[in-house]
Design a protein around this motif. Structure first.
Motif, PDB file in Angstrom:
ATOM      1  N   UNK A 268       0.817  -1.208   0.000  1.00 48.90           N
ATOM      2  CA  UNK A 268       0.000   0.000   0.000  1.00 48.90           C
ATOM      3  C   UNK A 268       0.855   1.265   0.000  1.00 48.90           C
ATOM      4  N   UNK A 269       2.157   1.124   0.203  1.00 48.08           N
ATOM      5  CA  UNK A 269       3.118   2.226   0.083  1.00 48.08           C
ATOM      6  C   UNK A 269       2.732   3.466   0.886  1.00 48.08           C
ATOM      7  N   UNK A 270       2.558   3.297   2.208  1.00 48.50           N
ATOM      8  CA  UNK A 270       2.379   4.508   3.022  1.00 48.50           C
ATOM      9  C   UNK A 270       3.625   5.382   2.930  1.00 48.50           C
ATOM     10  N   UNK A 271       3.516   6.595   3.427  1.00 48.44           N
ATOM     11  CA  UNK A 271       4.584   7.586   3.231  1.00 48.44           C
ATOM     12  C   UNK A 271       5.952   7.069   3.672  1.00 48.44           C
ATOM     13  N   UNK A 272       6.007   6.422   4.828  1.00 46.77           N
ATOM     14  CA  UNK A 272       7.308   5.967   5.333  1.00 46.77           C
ATOM     15  C   UNK A 272       7.927   4.925   4.410  1.00 46.77           C
ATOM     16  N   UNK A 273       7.111   3.985   3.935  1.00 49.06           N
ATOM     17  CA  UNK A 273       7.618   2.924   3.061  1.00 49.06           C
ATOM     18  C   UNK A 273       8.044   3.507   1.714  1.00 49.06           C
ATOM     19  N   UNK A 274       7.182   4.335   1.122  1.00 44.91           N
ATOM     20  CA  UNK A 274       7.522   4.928  -0.170  1.00 44.91           C
ATOM     21  C   UNK A 274       8.730   5.841  -0.060  1.00 44.91           C
ATOM     22  N   UNK A 275       8.812   6.593   1.050  1.00 46.24           N
ATOM     23  CA  UNK A 275       9.955   7.487   1.239  1.00 46.24           C
ATOM     24  C   UNK A 275      11.258   6.725   1.375  1.00 46.24           C
ATOM     25  N   UNK A 276      11.228   5.614   2.134  1.00 47.54           N
ATOM     26  CA  UNK A 276      12.449   4.807   2.266  1.00 47.54           C
ATOM     27  C   UNK A 276      12.853   4.240   0.911  1.00 47.54           C
ATOM     28  N   UNK A 277      11.887   3.754   0.143  1.00 47.04           N
ATOM     29  CA  UNK A 277      12.222   3.180  -1.166  1.00 47.04           C
ATOM     30  C   UNK A 277      12.864   4.221  -2.070  1.00 47.04           C
ATOM     31  N   UNK A 278      12.300   5.438  -2.095  1.00 44.63           N
ATOM     32  CA  UNK A 278      12.876   6.495  -2.938  1.00 44.63           C
ATOM     33  C   UNK A 278      14.271   6.883  -2.464  1.00 44.63           C
ATOM     34  N   UNK A 279      14.445   7.035  -1.148  1.00 48.54           N
ATOM     35  CA  UNK A 279      15.745   7.437  -0.615  1.00 48.54           C
ATOM     36  C   UNK A 279      16.797   6.365  -0.862  1.00 48.54           C
ATOM     37  N   UNK A 280      16.419   5.102  -0.683  1.00 48.31           N
ATOM     38  CA  UNK A 280      17.367   4.012  -0.914  1.00 48.31           C
ATOM     39  C   UNK A 280      17.769   3.952  -2.382  1.00 48.31           C
ATOM     40  N   UNK A 281      16.802   4.129  -3.283  1.00 48.26           N
ATOM     41  CA  UNK A 281      17.127   4.100  -4.710  1.00 48.26           C
ATOM     42  C   UNK A 281      18.069   5.236  -5.082  1.00 48.26           C
ATOM     43  N   UNK A 282      17.822   6.422  -4.521  1.00 47.73           N
ATOM     44  CA  UNK A 282      18.695   7.562  -4.824  1.00 47.73           C
ATOM     45  C   UNK A 282      20.094   7.343  -4.273  1.00 47.73           C
ATOM     46  N   UNK A 283      20.187   6.771  -3.069  1.00 47.74           N
ATOM     47  CA  UNK A 283      21.503   6.503  -2.465  1.00 47.74           C
ATOM     48  C   UNK A 283      22.283   5.504  -3.311  1.00 47.74           C
ATOM     49  N   UNK A 284      21.665   4.388  -3.630  1.00 49.07           N
ATOM     50  CA  UNK A 284      22.373   3.377  -4.421  1.00 49.07           C
ATOM     51  C   UNK A 284      22.693   3.914  -5.813  1.00 49.07           C
ATOM     52  N   UNK A 285      21.822   4.772  -6.333  1.00 46.43           N
ATOM     53  CA  UNK A 285      22.108   5.364  -7.634  1.00 46.43           C
ATOM     54  C   UNK A 285      23.330   6.260  -7.606  1.00 46.43           C
ATOM     55  N   UNK A 286      23.455   7.064  -6.539  1.00 45.46           N
ATOM     56  CA  UNK A 286      24.611   7.956  -6.429  1.00 45.46           C
ATOM     57  C   UNK A 286      25.906   7.159  -6.299  1.00 45.46           C
ATOM     58  N   UNK A 287      25.881   6.111  -5.488  1.00 51.93           N
ATOM     59  CA  UNK A 287      27.088   5.303  -5.289  1.00 51.93           C
ATOM     60  C   UNK A 287      27.399   4.497  -6.545  1.00 51.93           C
TER      61      UNK A 287
END
Length: 405
Positions: A268-287
């Motif tokens: 259901x992607x509540x804010x916390x779950x969706x936010x973690x997914x976006x932040x993790x993707x951006x972090x791994x993308x930068x590295x």
């Protein structure tokens, strides 16, 4: 794989796992799981209504309206794919390279796996002309290809097929009479979601494509196995779903009750779950982008990573330097490079690639820090590449590779 077999380390049992996020469990998900820990009733085969309905809402947000009766859940993508392929039958066409666990699934069922080269621009999908020619040849030789297994955000190459290439692959599959299974586990790990268009074969072939999502890709920890599959809303899709449920029942491949609750919450992607997914993707993308720059600086090759927690490196231009260290193929490269980096670097042979090609999958998770605290700090840092332990990891990669030039 002869050497690993001689050492008693079979290619399946010791095959590389999917790249892990390296991040602590999201507290909100931990609370949901803990609240359901006292549940003693098993989840029904294919998942209960809450997780299947949450999967429908998940797909609806991605432009794929879905009914709960066309969804099945299982304890991870391997168990669910095994059931689906067992229910469908026949031989399977796969891109080369492909995830390490796909080919063993086909062979375990007694089918034959035929690997088709991918386009130069991306992985995850077969070259359409090569696919048609391979299907023609296989059928002429008595084979029975029925399924094309592909990925819209690929492990191992970390690429996303452009829409036109995905469409061409789907059109080729349709003309060859192949049913498409689209593994979309990494779809929500795209590094630049506003710049990268991800489409599903289910949009192009609504009557001929199933969609598989392992929630460990973006939404759940890898230790909480759960996956969902979407079947076409057709009589054929209904029959395939029923046969898949039979296999799940016969093998006892059920989602654990508490995990099913966490899976429904995550889908259901509540804010916390969706936010973690976006932040993790951006972090791994930068590295991943930084690691990609280190590779190019020494003359190695790699497609720019677009999704996931890894990148696929071709060290063939460094063959002479590797030969000085006794490295002549991907298996030897896996051992040598992994030993120097202190992290798993599975060779291309694990992904059905050519043994003689000096290719490896490098994961970004080990570059984020040595402890959960360091990795969580990298997740929240304005510039994770400025953190000293992230910089040291990247410098080590660069120095090891520079020594081969």
């Amino acid at each position: 794989m002869q050497r690993t077999a001689a050492e008693g380390r079979g290619p399946v049992r010791y095959g590389p796992p999917a790249p892990l996020p390296g991040l602590p469990v999201l507290p909100e998900l931990l609370s949901v799981l803990a609240a359901a820990a006292g549940r003693s009733a098993p989840e029904p085969a294919g998942g209960g209504e809450p997780v299947r309905e949450a999967a429908c809402r998940h797909w609806a947000r991605r432009g794929l309206p879905t009914a709960p009766e066309n969804v099945a859940a299982g304890p991870g993508a391997p168990a669910l794919l095994l059931a689906l392929l067992g229910a469908y039958g026949g031989d399977v066409m796969l891109p080369r390279p492909c995830p390490a666990w796909w080919t063993p699934q086909v062979r375990l069922l007694g089918g034959r796996a035929y690997h088709v080269p991918t386009p130069a621009e991306c992985g995850g999908v077969p070259d359409p002309y090569a696919l048609l020619e391979t299907v023609r040849r296989v059928r002429a030789e008595g084979g029975d290809p029925r399924v094309l297994l592909l990925s819209v955000a690929d492990d191992p190459t970390a690429t996303v097929p452009p829409p036109e290439m995905l469409l061409e692959a789907c059109e080729a599959a349709a003309s060859a009479g192949l049913f498409v299974v689209s593994d979309e586990s990494w779809r929500d790990t795209v590094h630049r979601p506003h710049d990268t268009l991800v489409l599903s074969p289910a949009e192009m072939l609504p009557d001929q494509a199933a969609v598989l999502v392992d929630l460990a890709g973006a939404l759940l920890p890898a230790g909480w196995p759960a996956a969902v599959v979407r079947f076409p809303d057709t009589p054929r899709g209904t029959a395939l779903c029923a046969r898949t449920l039979d296999v799940l029942t016969a093998t006892g491949a059920l989602v654990a009750g508490p995990v099913a609750g966490a899976a429904a919450h995550a889908l259901d992607e509540p804010d916390a779950v969706a936010g973690r997914a976006r932040a993790a993707a951006a972090l791994h993308g930068a590295v991943a982008a930084a690691a990609h720059r280190e590779l190019l600086a020494v003359g190695a090759l790699a497609r720019p990573p677009q999704a996931g927690r890894h990148l696929y490196a071709d060290l063939t231009p460094l063959r002479a330097g590797l030969a000085r260290h006794g490295v002549g193929d991907a298996m030897e490269l896996e051992d040598w490079l992994g030993g120097r980096l202190g992290a798993p670097t599975p060779g291309g042979q694990r992904f059905a690639d050519e043994l003689g090609a000096l290719r490896v999958r490098l994961s970004t998770g080990p570059l984020l820090g040595a402890t959960p605290e360091e990795r969580l700090a990298a997740l929240t840092a304005a510039d994770p590449l400025a953190l000293p332990y992230v910089r040291r990891s990247l410098d080590l990669l660069g120095s090891v590779l520079a020594g081969l030039a």
